[in-house]
Design an enzyme around this catalytic site. Structure first.
Site, PDB file in Angstrom:
ATOM      1  N   SER A 262       0.836  -1.197   0.000  1.00 53.97           N
ATOM      2  CA  SER A 262       0.000   0.000   0.000  1.00 53.97           C
ATOM      3  C   SER A 262       0.870   1.246   0.000  1.00 53.97           C
ATOM      4  CB  SER A 262      -0.897   0.013   1.233  1.00 53.97           C
ATOM      5  OG  SER A 262      -0.125   0.335   2.377  1.00 53.97           O
ATOM      6  N   LYS A 263       0.218   2.365  -0.243  1.00 53.82           N
ATOM      7  CA  LYS A 263       0.919   3.651  -0.244  1.00 53.82           C
ATOM      8  C   LYS A 263       1.576   3.884   1.111  1.00 53.82           C
ATOM      9  CE  LYS A 263      -0.642   8.320  -0.047  1.00 53.82           C
ATOM     10  NZ  LYS A 263       0.633   8.778   0.460  1.00 53.82           N
ATOM     11  N   ARG A 264       0.906   3.438   2.158  1.00 55.61           N
ATOM     12  CA  ARG A 264       1.449   3.636   3.502  1.00 55.61           C
ATOM     13  C   ARG A 264       2.784   2.913   3.717  1.00 55.61           C
ATOM     14  NH1 ARG A 264      -2.968   1.851   6.473  1.00 55.61           N
ATOM     15  NH2 ARG A 264      -4.255   2.524   4.732  1.00 55.61           N
ATOM     16  N   GLY A 266       5.037   2.582   1.491  1.00 60.64           N
ATOM     17  CA  GLY A 266       6.023   3.468   0.875  1.00 60.64           C
ATOM     18  C   GLY A 266       6.380   4.609   1.804  1.00 60.64           C
ATOM     19  N   ASP A 267       5.354   5.223   2.408  1.00 54.65           N
ATOM     20  CA  ASP A 267       5.598   6.344   3.330  1.00 54.65           C
ATOM     21  C   ASP A 267       6.434   5.877   4.524  1.00 54.65           C
ATOM     22  OD1 ASP A 267       4.015   7.784   1.640  1.00 54.65           O
ATOM     23  OD2 ASP A 267       2.203   7.623   2.858  1.00 54.65           O
TER      24      ASP A 267
END
Ligand code: GLU
Length: 505
Positions: A262-264, A266-267
């Site tokens: 998920s994008k999270r 990556g963050d």
């Protein structure tokens, strides 16, 4: 039967930035199309206006252009099967919905969201299907005059697919083999809504795949549960003979290996999950992209191609042309592929090594200039040749190489303490004189002279070289000492040495 022309489509919905998993789907479609001399089509599935995000379509186009995945047909590319944006195909879908209604394969339903909610709370695991449709407000339970009356009154309605129970459905998947289900598990999916006079994803997807003569549907695993419904829709229309073959790709998993990427993630771990940087038009939140992070498109393509598929053997570096030759959709793995972003970084490093110094210098030169240094490209190339094997990204070169272009303003305290000895100033003074006397200031010209002098003096080579480095670099890093001094030239080398002696003694 004549071989069918290979036609595949990438069919994103413009609901936000293209996720890296979507990029892989596009890539596999591209490889498959090229490999079979077929067509690669871009279709924009924008029938869900509530999820439409401005800029998303442009973002998708720009991402795939950056990666070098060229379409043959589709939105912004033209072709004989257009329009390729689903919002421009309303009339087409309406005709097919009317056909199903006329043939009794679909029906009109008036149930309001509140009524449906009510049913869901009354009946556990409520599904709108053969068992329940008889107790709902639809054209199967109401009379024709009632139905006509409600529509004339302006009541909103949907058209639902009438799924017959007890029918075996087989999805032939090139990756997963035969997937068999009974039609009973499929609900009477909404195909069309009067509110916006638009079809839902399912209907538009099937009608378009048929009309656009799509031969293979290669898409993400998340669509596998919809596939039996799609097979039933092909049957309902009588299009079974030209039904595309399916290939549902496995998910991309978190770097830790469990759960969907998920994008999270990556963050949290500091890597991009989008091809290009994206600014959310609502929140202005910026998400990093592979491009802006300094990845080469070839490295991203190579990395993604091997996430969930590999040709076997040791080789890991493949050009797009090689991938086209080797790709085998039937060999894609069924289980999820771990998104090992460290491997992505490794690929970028490998591509830096494989690219010519000229190419890397062209990318590095603007960074050098941006730091206020006016240096000819030929000199930037020399630095690149010395240093590129030490970085994963071009942008990492500047902090590593700035000393080639800018004399040290300060001398690193720790290095000074360790490397600048009692007699260093004296020894460096002598070395400066030795260097002064050398005419050929190339590496080969300096090295033997300096070595001989060190030996005659009985100095420790390490001590001399460490102090020498400190004077030219300001700290303990960099390539071979004579590489540095040869690059700087006699004048600049001696100037830096004298300055260091002045300051450090
Ligand atoms: N519009 C769907 C998506 O956004 C396409 C799914 C398919 O390829 O059938 O992924």
């Amino acid at each position: 039967m004549a071989e069918r022309r290979v036609r595949v489509r990438f069919a994103p919905s413009p609901t936000g930035p293209l996720h890296i998993g979507g990029v892989r789907t596009a890539l596999y479609n591209y490889l498959f199309a090229r490999q079979h001399g077929g067509d690669f089509i871009l279709r924009i599935e924008d029938t869900d206006s509530s999820r439409f995000v401005p800029g998303a379509e442009e973002y998708i186009l720009e991402s795939l252009r950056w990666l070098g995945l060229k379409f043959d047909e589709g939105v912004s590319f033209g072709g004989n099967f257009g329009p390729y944006r689903q919002s421009e195909r309303r009339e087409i879908y309406k005709t097919y919905v009317d056909q199903l209604l006329a043939e009794g394969k679909a029906y009109i339903a008036f149930d309001t969201p509140e009524e449906l909610e009510q049913k869901r709370s009354e009946i556990e695991n409520f599904q709108y299907d053969a068992k329940t449709r008889g107790s709902m407000r639809n054209s199967l339970t109401l009379s024709q005059p009632q139905v006509d009356g409600l529509i004339a009154d302006g009541q909103q309605y949907v058209v639902r697919f009438k799924v017959e129970p007890g029918v075996p459905v087989v999805v032939n998947d090139l990756i997963r083999g035969e997937v068999r289900v009974m039609s009973d598990i499929i609900d009477d999916k909404v195909l069309w809504k009067s509110a916006d006079e638009l079809p839902t994803y399912h209907l538009a997807n099937i009608v378009d795949d048929h009309l656009m003569e799509i031969s293979h549907v290669i898409r993400g695993e998340e669509w596998l549960p919809s596939a039996p419904l799609h097979v039933l829709l092909y049957r309902a229309f009588g299009w079974e003979d030209t039904m595309p073959a399916f290939a549902h790709l496995s998910l991309l998993l978190k770097p830790e290996g469990k759960g969907k990427l998920s994008k999270r993630d990556g963050d949290r771990l500091g890597f991009p999950v989008f091809p290009l940087e994206w600014t959310d038009p609502k929140t202005d939140e910026v998400s990093s992209g592979f491009r802006e992070s300094g990845y080469f498109p070839e490295a991203v393509v190579n990395f993604l191609a091997l996430l969930g598929w590999n040709p076997g053997g040791e080789q890991e570096i493949f050009s797009l042309e090689e991938l086209v030759k080797l790709f085998d959709v039937t060999k894609c793995q069924k289980s999820g592929a771990r998104f090992d972003y460290q491997k992505g970084i490794w690929f970028n490093h490998e591509y830096i090594l494989r690219k010519s110094n000229e190419e890397i210098a062209d990318l590095f030169a603007p960074i050098v200039a941006g730091n206020g240094v006016d240096e000819p490209l030929s000199r930037v190339r020399v630095v690149v040749a010395m240093m590129k094997d030490r970085v994963n990204f071009v942008k990492e070169l500047w902090p590593l190489c700035s000393f080639f272009f800018i004399p040290p303003a300060v001398y690193d305290e720790k290095t000074v303490r360790k490397r600048w000895k009692e007699d260093s100033a004296k020894v460096m003074g002598e070395l400066a004189e030795v260097l002064e006397g050398i005419d050929d200031f190339s590496i080969e010209g300096q090295e033997p002279v300096v070595m001989k002098w060190v030996e005659e003096k009985g100095y420790k080579l390490g001590d001399v070289m460490n102090a020498f480095r400190l004077t030219l670099v300001g700290e303990g890093k960099g390539p071979g000492m004579f590489d540095i001094s040869a690059f700087l030239g006699k004048e600049e080398t001696i100037r830096r040495m004298k300055r260091a002696i002045d300051i450090l003694q």
